[in-house]
Design a protein around this motif. Structure first.
Motif, PDB file in Angstrom:
ATOM      1  N   VAL A   1       0.869  -1.179   0.000  1.00 43.04           N
ATOM      2  CA  VAL A   1       0.000   0.000   0.000  1.00 43.04           C
ATOM      3  C   VAL A   1       0.905   1.228   0.000  1.00 43.04           C
ATOM      4  O   VAL A   1       1.811   1.331   0.824  1.00 43.04           O
ATOM      5  N   VAL A   2       0.661   2.123  -0.956  1.00 39.87           N
ATOM      6  CA  VAL A   2       1.444   3.359  -1.009  1.00 39.87           C
ATOM      7  C   VAL A   2       0.499   4.539  -0.795  1.00 39.87           C
ATOM      8  O   VAL A   2      -0.422   4.765  -1.588  1.00 39.87           O
ATOM      9  N   MET A   3       0.730   5.259   0.281  1.00 42.24           N
ATOM     10  CA  MET A   3      -0.141   6.387   0.625  1.00 42.24           C
ATOM     11  C   MET A   3       0.469   7.679   0.082  1.00 42.24           C
ATOM     12  O   MET A   3       1.185   8.380   0.781  1.00 42.24           O
ATOM     13  N   ALA A   4       0.156   7.944  -1.184  1.00 40.00           N
ATOM     14  CA  ALA A   4       0.677   9.174  -1.793  1.00 40.00           C
ATOM     15  C   ALA A   4      -0.318  10.320  -1.656  1.00 40.00           C
ATOM     16  O   ALA A   4      -0.006  11.458  -1.997  1.00 40.00           O
ATOM     17  N   ALA A   5      -1.519  10.032  -1.188  1.00 35.62           N
ATOM     18  CA  ALA A   5      -2.533  11.090  -1.070  1.00 35.62           C
ATOM     19  C   ALA A   5      -2.170  12.061   0.044  1.00 35.62           C
ATOM     20  O   ALA A   5      -1.579  11.680   1.050  1.00 35.62           O
ATOM     21  N   ALA A   6      -2.544  13.310  -0.179  1.00 38.54           N
ATOM     22  CA  ALA A   6      -2.412  14.321   0.880  1.00 38.54           C
ATOM     23  C   ALA A   6      -3.733  14.292   1.654  1.00 38.54           C
ATOM     24  O   ALA A   6      -4.770  14.728   1.147  1.00 38.54           O
ATOM     25  N   VAL A   7      -3.666  13.693   2.813  1.00 37.92           N
ATOM     26  CA  VAL A   7      -4.892  13.494   3.612  1.00 37.92           C
ATOM     27  C   VAL A   7      -4.986  14.634   4.622  1.00 37.92           C
ATOM     28  O   VAL A   7      -4.014  14.917   5.338  1.00 37.92           O
ATOM     29  N   ALA A   8      -6.150  15.262   4.693  1.00 39.73           N
ATOM     30  CA  ALA A   8      -6.333  16.351   5.667  1.00 39.73           C
ATOM     31  C   ALA A   8      -6.252  15.778   7.076  1.00 39.73           C
ATOM     32  O   ALA A   8      -6.884  14.770   7.378  1.00 39.73           O
ATOM     33  N   ASP A   9      -5.457  16.406   7.926  1.00 40.11           N
ATOM     34  CA  ASP A   9      -5.331  15.922   9.299  1.00 40.11           C
ATOM     35  C   ASP A   9      -6.568  16.278  10.126  1.00 40.11           C
ATOM     36  O   ASP A   9      -6.850  15.632  11.124  1.00 40.11           O
ATOM     37  N   PHE A  10      -7.264  17.327   9.695  1.00 39.75           N
ATOM     38  CA  PHE A  10      -8.441  17.795  10.456  1.00 39.75           C
ATOM     39  C   PHE A  10      -9.629  17.986   9.533  1.00 39.75           C
ATOM     40  O   PHE A  10      -9.459  18.213   8.341  1.00 39.75           O
ATOM     41  N   ARG A  11     -10.807  17.908  10.110  1.00 37.99           N
ATOM     42  CA  ARG A  11     -12.017  18.238   9.350  1.00 37.99           C
ATOM     43  C   ARG A  11     -12.905  19.119  10.220  1.00 37.99           C
ATOM     44  O   ARG A  11     -12.784  19.072  11.462  1.00 37.99           O
ATOM     45  N   PRO A  12     -13.781  19.882   9.592  1.00 41.20           N
ATOM     46  CA  PRO A  12     -14.678  20.720  10.394  1.00 41.20           C
ATOM     47  C   PRO A  12     -15.512  19.843  11.330  1.00 41.20           C
ATOM     48  O   PRO A  12     -15.998  18.781  10.914  1.00 41.20           O
ATOM     49  N   ALA A  13     -15.650  20.281  12.590  1.00 37.86           N
ATOM     50  CA  ALA A  13     -16.398  19.490  13.580  1.00 37.86           C
ATOM     51  C   ALA A  13     -17.852  19.344  13.149  1.00 37.86           C
ATOM     52  O   ALA A  13     -18.498  18.344  13.427  1.00 37.86           O
ATOM     53  N   GLU A  14     -18.323  20.378  12.443  1.00 40.39           N
ATOM     54  CA  GLU A  14     -19.726  20.314  12.023  1.00 40.39           C
ATOM     55  C   GLU A  14     -19.866  20.614  10.550  1.00 40.39           C
ATOM     56  O   GLU A  14     -19.147  21.461  10.011  1.00 40.39           O
ATOM     57  N   TYR A  15     -20.804  19.936   9.941  1.00 40.78           N
ATOM     58  CA  TYR A  15     -21.119  20.193   8.540  1.00 40.78           C
ATOM     59  C   TYR A  15     -22.463  20.908   8.507  1.00 40.78           C
ATOM     60  O   TYR A  15     -23.448  20.411   9.078  1.00 40.78           O
TER      61      TYR A  15
ATOM     62  N   LEU B   1     -13.952  28.559  13.370  1.00 40.70           N
ATOM     63  CA  LEU B   1     -14.058  27.228  12.771  1.00 40.70           C
ATOM     64  C   LEU B   1     -13.516  26.198  13.760  1.00 40.70           C
ATOM     65  O   LEU B   1     -12.368  26.299  14.186  1.00 40.70           O
ATOM     66  N   VAL B   2     -14.311  25.233  14.132  1.00 41.80           N
ATOM     67  CA  VAL B   2     -13.844  24.198  15.061  1.00 41.80           C
ATOM     68  C   VAL B   2     -13.500  22.954  14.249  1.00 41.80           C
ATOM     69  O   VAL B   2     -14.299  22.497  13.426  1.00 41.80           O
ATOM     70  N   LEU B   3     -12.282  22.436  14.474  1.00 43.04           N
ATOM     71  CA  LEU B   3     -11.824  21.264  13.708  1.00 43.04           C
ATOM     72  C   LEU B   3     -11.654  20.064  14.625  1.00 43.04           C
ATOM     73  O   LEU B   3     -11.355  20.219  15.811  1.00 43.04           O
ATOM     74  N   VAL B   4     -11.822  18.899  14.056  1.00 34.47           N
ATOM     75  CA  VAL B   4     -11.522  17.662  14.800  1.00 34.47           C
ATOM     76  C   VAL B   4     -10.516  16.839  13.997  1.00 34.47           C
ATOM     77  O   VAL B   4     -10.375  17.032  12.784  1.00 34.47           O
ATOM     78  N   ARG B   5      -9.830  15.922  14.673  1.00 33.90           N
ATOM     79  CA  ARG B   5      -8.801  15.117  14.021  1.00 33.90           C
ATOM     80  C   ARG B   5      -9.424  14.101  13.068  1.00 33.90           C
ATOM     81  O   ARG B   5     -10.450  13.502  13.367  1.00 33.90           O
ATOM     82  N   ASN B   6      -8.763  13.889  11.948  1.00 31.88           N
ATOM     83  CA  ASN B   6      -9.129  12.786  11.055  1.00 31.88           C
ATOM     84  C   ASN B   6      -8.324  11.565  11.468  1.00 31.88           C
ATOM     85  O   ASN B   6      -7.256  11.697  12.077  1.00 31.88           O
ATOM     86  N   PRO B   7      -8.784  10.371  11.138  1.00 35.19           N
ATOM     87  CA  PRO B   7      -7.969   9.193  11.436  1.00 35.19           C
ATOM     88  C   PRO B   7      -6.661   9.250  10.657  1.00 35.19           C
ATOM     89  O   PRO B   7      -6.634   9.760   9.534  1.00 35.19           O
TER      90      PRO B   7
END
Ligand code: CTP
Length: 400
Positions: free
Chosen positions: A270-284, A300-306
């Motif tokens: 598995v090669v993880m070349a994607a730029a994955v956002a570390d955070f996402r908005p807590a609310e949509y 803007l309140v952010l929460v951690r992405n996996p």
């Protein structure tokens, strides 16, 4: 230097017309192409077209120009044989070593790499007879490009389309550049993530990044040309589909995680070349966020992405699975890279320096690949596909 000699085999399917474009690309990029159509291919595109576009004589039978013994010579002298389209009948003949015309003779005498691009109706592709023939050909070292999914002749759609000629050309170019007969990733399943995730704030806005996906696509293309079955998990990319690659499209980090975990279950690498956002908005916000007169915006309140890379490295889906991460750093590139490699727990980490004008969206890249075993492989500034080849060299070494 002599031009590389390419044999373009064309078998009798409607997609034969697309081989004209492949032929043009091959000749325009400096290859000496000899077209060998089957008799039934000539029902779709005539010998005059092949001859005019290639600048070479065209024959279908071993009886033409017998004094030159072309049925032996054409295959022996070729640097690459590519058959596009390859019908179910052609795959069967090639798998069983039949030699009843010039193309099948050429396939038997060729000692160079062979690329086959099948095109047929979905039922024919899925038939166990065809699948077994494909498996046999792959086991023997041929690169068999998975057909694309889409509109077939007539009204039906499904798997069986000939991939875009530009992408078949890319496979040929890479196979020729490596010049090896045995594709070293044959029989392997590899997963590549590419692009950049987008984390929605409301129906019209998102938090994103500037990753183009080009490095991930270069990894997918090179792996396919080295014989691997490739799953490309693509986040928000706008690039041409690489030939023979299964593409799963995703938007957010959570979707990317789900797609990568699913594909990784039976993957060798598995090669993880994607730029994955570390955070996402807590609310949509289900409706568009509106500005309010005289009011400051809400913070803007952010929460951690996996952290997907850390997760798949810690819980390997298969023993011996090789996991590769990417690190984009702006300062202390090597030291930060070593720390990140240890923190993520992957086997290899491709570290590159990024900035406004570097790496993102460009065709070139410069990197150092760090190994968990302490190794350090510098990759000089150059095309992203050269870096991709180095990554697969290191992966192949570890797969043993
Ligand atoms: N990655 C991931 N999941 C995340 C974030 C990143 O799988 N939530 C992967 C990327 O695909 C890449 C690697 O981790 O292969 C490095 O990502 P990077 O953002 O550079 O590292 P971070 O852990 O975010 O470290 P920092 O932000 O501190 O640089």
């Amino acid at each position: 230097m002599d031009k590389p000699k390419v044999v373009l085999g064309v078998s009798g399917g409607i997609a034969a017309y697309k081989a004209c474009e492949l032929l043009r690309r091959l000749t325009e990029s400096g290859h000496d192409v000899r077209v060998v159509p089957t008799a039934s291919a000539l029902h779709f595109v005539g010998a005059a077209t092949w001859s005019a576009l290639s600048g070479n004589p065209v024959s279908t039978e071993v009886w033409d120009d017998v004094h030159e013994v072309p049925h032996v010579r054409i295959g022996q002298h070729a640097d690459l044989v590519v058959v596009a389209p390859a019908t179910a009948d052609m795959l069967a003949k090639a798998a069983h070593g039949l030699a009843d015309d010039l193309l099948t003779n050429t396939l038997l005498t060729a000692r160079c790499p062979v690329v086959l691009a099948p095109a047929m109706h979905t039922e024919m592709w899925e038939h166990p007879a065809t699948q077994e023939n494909v498996a046999t050909l792959r086991r023997r070292g041929a690169v068999v490009i998975e057909p694309a999914v889409g509109r077939l002749t007539g009204v039906d759609t499904g798997k069986g389309r000939l991939p875009d000629p530009a992408e078949i050309f890319e496979v040929c170019r890479r196979v020729l550049a490596r010049g090896v007969r045995e594709p070293d990733l044959a029989g392997r399943h590899v997963v590549v993530s590419a692009g950049g995730t987008r984390e929605p704030l409301d129906p019209v806005r998102f938090l994103g990044n500037r990753s183009s996906g080009k490095q991930g696509y270069a990894l997918a293309r090179t792996a396919a040309a080295r014989g691997a079955r490739v799953t490309l998990v693509a986040a928000n990319t706008h690039l041409a589909d690489p030939a023979g690659v299964d593409i799963v499209r995703v938007g957010t980090a959570v979707q990317l995680r789900e797609a990568v975990l699913k594909a990784a279950a039976d993957a060798d690498a598995v090669v993880m070349a994607a730029a994955v956002a570390d955070f996402r908005p807590a609310e949509y916000a289900a409706g568009k966020i509106k500005k309010k007169d005289g009011q400051e915006p809400e913070p803007l309140v952010l929460v951690r992405n996996p952290d997907i890379l850390a997760e798949i490295s810690a819980e390997r889906a298969r023993a011996g699975q090789v996991i590769v991460g990417f690190a984009a750093e702006t300062d202390d590139v090597l030291a930060n890279g070593r720390t990140k490699l240890a923190r993520k727990g992957c086997d290899l980490l491709v570290v590159n320096e990024v900035g406004e004008r570097r790496t993102f969206g460009s065709e070139e890249n410069e990197a150092v690949v760090l190994g968990a075993d302490g190794s350090e492989t510098p990759v000089p500034y150059g095309p992203k596909e050269a870096l991709a080849e180095t990554v697969w060299d290191l992966v192949a070494e570890r797969l043993g």
